[in-house]
Design a protein around this motif. Sequence first.
Motif, mmCIF file in Angstrom:
data_model
loop_
_atom_site.group_PDB
_atom_site.id
_atom_site.type_symbol
_atom_site.label_atom_id
_atom_site.label_comp_id
_atom_site.label_asym_id
_atom_site.label_seq_id
_atom_site.Cartn_x
_atom_site.Cartn_y
_atom_site.Cartn_z
ATOM 1 N N GLN A 40 -0.532 -16.487 -0.509
ATOM 2 C CA GLN A 40 0.228 -15.256 -0.249
ATOM 3 C C GLN A 40 1.570 -15.286 -0.994
ATOM 4 O O GLN A 40 1.982 -14.288 -1.580
ATOM 5 N N ARG A 70 -8.769 -12.693 0.404
ATOM 6 C CA ARG A 70 -9.647 -11.740 1.082
ATOM 7 C C ARG A 70 -10.835 -12.473 1.733
ATOM 8 O O ARG A 70 -11.204 -12.184 2.864
ATOM 9 N N GLU A 73 -9.547 -14.228 4.800
ATOM 10 C CA GLU A 73 -9.272 -13.261 5.861
ATOM 11 C C GLU A 73 -10.562 -12.739 6.484
ATOM 12 O O GLU A 73 -10.658 -12.604 7.706
ATOM 13 N N LEU A 91 1.412 0.151 9.848
ATOM 14 C CA LEU A 91 2.188 -0.653 8.903
ATOM 15 C C LEU A 91 3.618 -0.127 8.753
ATOM 16 O O LEU A 91 4.562 -0.916 8.661
ATOM 17 N N ALA A 130 -1.294 -0.447 -0.927
ATOM 18 C CA ALA A 130 -1.776 -1.825 -0.808
ATOM 19 C C ALA A 130 -0.779 -2.797 -1.426
ATOM 20 O O ALA A 130 -0.487 -3.852 -0.849
ATOM 21 N N HIS A 134 1.162 -5.362 0.762
ATOM 22 C CA HIS A 134 0.473 -6.627 0.489
ATOM 23 C C HIS A 134 -0.799 -6.766 1.334
ATOM 24 O O HIS A 134 -1.018 -7.777 1.997
ATOM 25 N N VAL A 135 -1.589 -5.708 1.302
ATOM 26 C CA VAL A 135 -2.875 -5.709 2.001
ATOM 27 C C VAL A 135 -3.966 -5.280 1.023
ATOM 28 O O VAL A 135 -3.675 -4.814 -0.069
ATOM 29 N N SER A 136 -5.178 -5.420 1.460
ATOM 30 C CA SER A 136 -6.308 -4.992 0.640
ATOM 31 C C SER A 136 -6.334 -3.473 0.543
ATOM 32 O O SER A 136 -6.077 -2.777 1.517
ATOM 33 N N VAL A 139 -8.256 -1.119 3.227
ATOM 34 C CA VAL A 139 -7.781 -0.608 4.515
ATOM 35 C C VAL A 139 -7.344 0.848 4.424
ATOM 36 O O VAL A 139 -7.222 1.518 5.438
#
Length: 141
Positions: A40, A70, A73, A91, A130, A134-136, A139
């Motif tokens: 990360q 990913r 996770e 978020l 994203a 800092h997410v896929s 989502v």
Amino acid sequence: MGYALKAVPEPQAILRAWMPFKQLIGVTSVHTEEDYAQAQATINALLVEIGDNESHPLADVLDYLADQVRAYEDENFHIPEAKPSDVLHFLMEQHGLKQDDLADCAPQGRISEILNGNRSISKEIAKRLARRFHVSIDVFL
């Protein structure tokens, strides 16, 4: 249909290139919480460097590490199904953000329409969100 393949390097040549890369990056596969944290941190540093430039020479490294994260996770964190607008709302709340704080992702009016369920999130805005959180991208789609 045949493909012209490049010559495959000898395994020892791959190893000579891989070990310094692995040592420099600190993590090349994610199996533990420590690996996850290191990956990360590296992803965050790469995002700062790369920004929106998908043709940046380090974009492949970013994609590789993001795939490793990913996979970790998917195996270790259960994320309940949620509508993309609910994810965005969550978020924003977690980060203490207002709609105009996301001007780097989309105009305030567009964010408002998304949050109210009047508009779906486009692929381009999903990419920006994203990166921002800092997410896929998944989502938001």
